[in-house]
Scaffold this active site. Structure first.
Site, PDB file in Angstrom:
ATOM      1  N   ILE A 131      48.834 104.756 -69.287  1.00  0.00           N
ATOM      2  CA  ILE A 131      49.750 104.841 -68.134  1.00  0.00           C
ATOM      3  C   ILE A 131      51.095 105.417 -68.594  1.00  0.00           C
ATOM      4  O   ILE A 131      51.692 104.903 -69.538  1.00  0.00           O
ATOM      5  CB  ILE A 131      50.016 103.437 -67.528  1.00  0.00           C
ATOM      6  N   GLU A 185      38.918  90.890 -78.563  1.00  0.00           N
ATOM      7  CA  GLU A 185      38.638  90.914 -80.004  1.00  0.00           C
ATOM      8  C   GLU A 185      37.903  89.631 -80.402  1.00  0.00           C
ATOM      9  O   GLU A 185      38.003  88.618 -79.706  1.00  0.00           O
ATOM     10  CB  GLU A 185      39.972  90.942 -80.782  1.00  0.00           C
ATOM     11  N   ASP A 196      50.710  90.195 -77.584  1.00  0.00           N
ATOM     12  CA  ASP A 196      50.617  91.640 -77.335  1.00  0.00           C
ATOM     13  C   ASP A 196      51.553  92.029 -76.181  1.00  0.00           C
ATOM     14  O   ASP A 196      52.355  92.957 -76.294  1.00  0.00           O
ATOM     15  CB  ASP A 196      49.147  91.978 -77.012  1.00  0.00           C
ATOM     16  N   LYS A 200      55.187  94.410 -75.898  1.00  0.00           N
ATOM     17  CA  LYS A 200      55.324  95.504 -74.933  1.00  0.00           C
ATOM     18  C   LYS A 200      56.546  95.301 -74.031  1.00  0.00           C
ATOM     19  O   LYS A 200      57.286  96.257 -73.763  1.00  0.00           O
ATOM     20  CB  LYS A 200      54.044  95.621 -74.102  1.00  0.00           C
TER      21      LYS A 200
END
Ligand code: HSE
Length: 398
Positions: A131, A185, A196, A200
């Site tokens: 994106i 994972e 994570d 970001k």
């Protein structure tokens, strides 16, 4: 012809080679020159693979080769990615990376080196996979004071929450399904605990404020405590629960956090399901904007990395990015105001005495009740919740 090197031949690295090969002609047209992968750095050999002759194990071969103009870093992790990227920039090679951990931790410093050497450090793929969000923030929204960025920035957790919601399954069952499908994972901690998404939102907050956000200071709560019982209430209330990474400016202070939030059906992020990501941005002139699409995966992420390579080839000079090394002081979350959904054992008499006017959700799950508090600060909520006996769980409302 432009020569590039790819550091790491894992999922994204092999995707970069595939994108360059599949769209070779149109990429060459857009870049103005053909782009050739001269080296692939990896610890492994890949006998029989199309890049087997390009594999090198020694980074010095790449950094000392004057023909290499752009280095693609898709190894992940901080070390040795940081040392490799720094050395590439210092050798006047532009870098394109998908590595959010690296960008969140060292973005300001690496950008400063890129500026000094008049090359580029691009990281479009580090947030939201395929994106476009970094370039829009840096070039299209420069006229705005961006006062909110709230996003679903992790595909794994969005898949898990969507499936729990739609199929009434518990977290562990859905996590196993996500692992079997390759959406999670084997060690899912970074995704399910929100780490994570935290990196970001740290990157996006650094870009909007122009200062370095220490991601360790961002309050981060994952989705592991969301249960099938919570979802029964979520259905009944006509809401959705999403892992939201958010950064909001209020009275000049920046509040940033990652946590599961309840959203109403009219919220733009409500219908973002499965592995999709979306980033909602509010600017003081623009109003609302939303960026939606494939936030992870081999080809979407590689697409963004290769677009960065094309941009690095097109740009003769360093493209300014307002992000310096001054640490940003985040506001204490205790002052943030919101409503909370709470589940308690038994009835709601005590909750009503403690919280005053509450929205009641009874007879959804046997032996317990749910309620939504009035608007409270996080601190006020904590103080009141301590007095509440038999609290089962709480989820914030956006
Ligand atoms: N595990 C990440 C996700 C990959 O699920 O979004 C992209 O950072």
């Amino acid at each position: 012809m432009i020569q590039i090197a790819v550091l790491g031949y894992g999922t994204v690295g092999s995707g970069v080679v595939e994108v360059l090969e599949t769209n070779q002609e149109l990429i060459a047209k857009r870049a103005g020159q053909e782009i050739n992968v001269k080296y692939v750095l990896d610890l492994r050999d890949f006998p029989g693979d199309k890049i087997q002759d390009k594999i090198v194990h020694d980074y010095d071969v790449i950094v000392n080769d004057p023909e290499i103009q752009v280095v693609v870093e898709v190894m992940g992790g901080i070390h040795p990615a940081y040392e490799f990227v720094k050395a590439a920039l210092e050798a006047k090679k532009s870098v394109a990376t998908s590595n959010k951990a690296l960008v969140a931790k060292h973005g300001a410093q690496l950008l400063a080196i890129a500026k000094e050497k008049n090359v580029n450090f691009f990281f479009e793929a580090s947030v939201g996979g395929g994106i476009p969000i970094i370039r829009p923030m840096n070039t299209c929204l420069t006229a705005d004071d961006v006062d909110e960025i709230s996003g679903i920035l992790n595909g794994t957790t969005n898949y898990i929450l969507s499936k729990m919601f739609l199929e009434g399954l518990d977290f562990d069952t859905v996590l196993k399904d996500a692992q079997d499908k390759g959406y999670a994972e084997r060690n899912p901690e970074a995704d399910v605990e929100g780490y994570d998404a935290c990196r970001k939102i740290a990157i996006l907050t650094s870009l909007t404020t122009g200062q370095q956000v220490n991601f360790e200071e961002i309050y981060t709560e994952g989705i592991t405590k969301i249960t099938a019982e919570d979802m029964k209430y979520v259905h009944k209330m006509g809401k959705a629960v999403k892992l939201i990474a958010t950064s909001r400016k209020e009275d000049g202070k920046i509040y940033a956090m990652v946590a599961p939030f309840l959203l109403d059906a009219d919220h733009p992020l409500y219908s973002v399901n499965n592995v999709f990501n979306a980033i909602f941005v509010h600017g003081n002139m623009l109003g609302d904007a939303m960026f939606y699409g494939s936030g992870a995966g081999k080809l979407p992420t590689a697409s963004a990395v290769v677009a960065d390579v094309v941009d690095a080839v097109r740009q003769q000079d360093h493209v300014a990015v307002e992000w310096n090394e001054t640490p940003l002081v985040l506001a204490d979350l205790k002052g943030a105001q919101r409503r909370f959904f709470v589940r308690v054992k038994g009835g709601l008499a005590e909750a009503e005495t403690i919280f005053g006017s509450i929205e009641k959700w009874e007879q959804v799950v046997e032996g317990e009740s749910g309620f939504i508090t009035p608007m409270l600060s996080e601190k006020e909520f904590e103080e009141k919740a301590e007095k509440l006996s038999g609290m089962i769980h709480r989820i914030r409302l956006i």
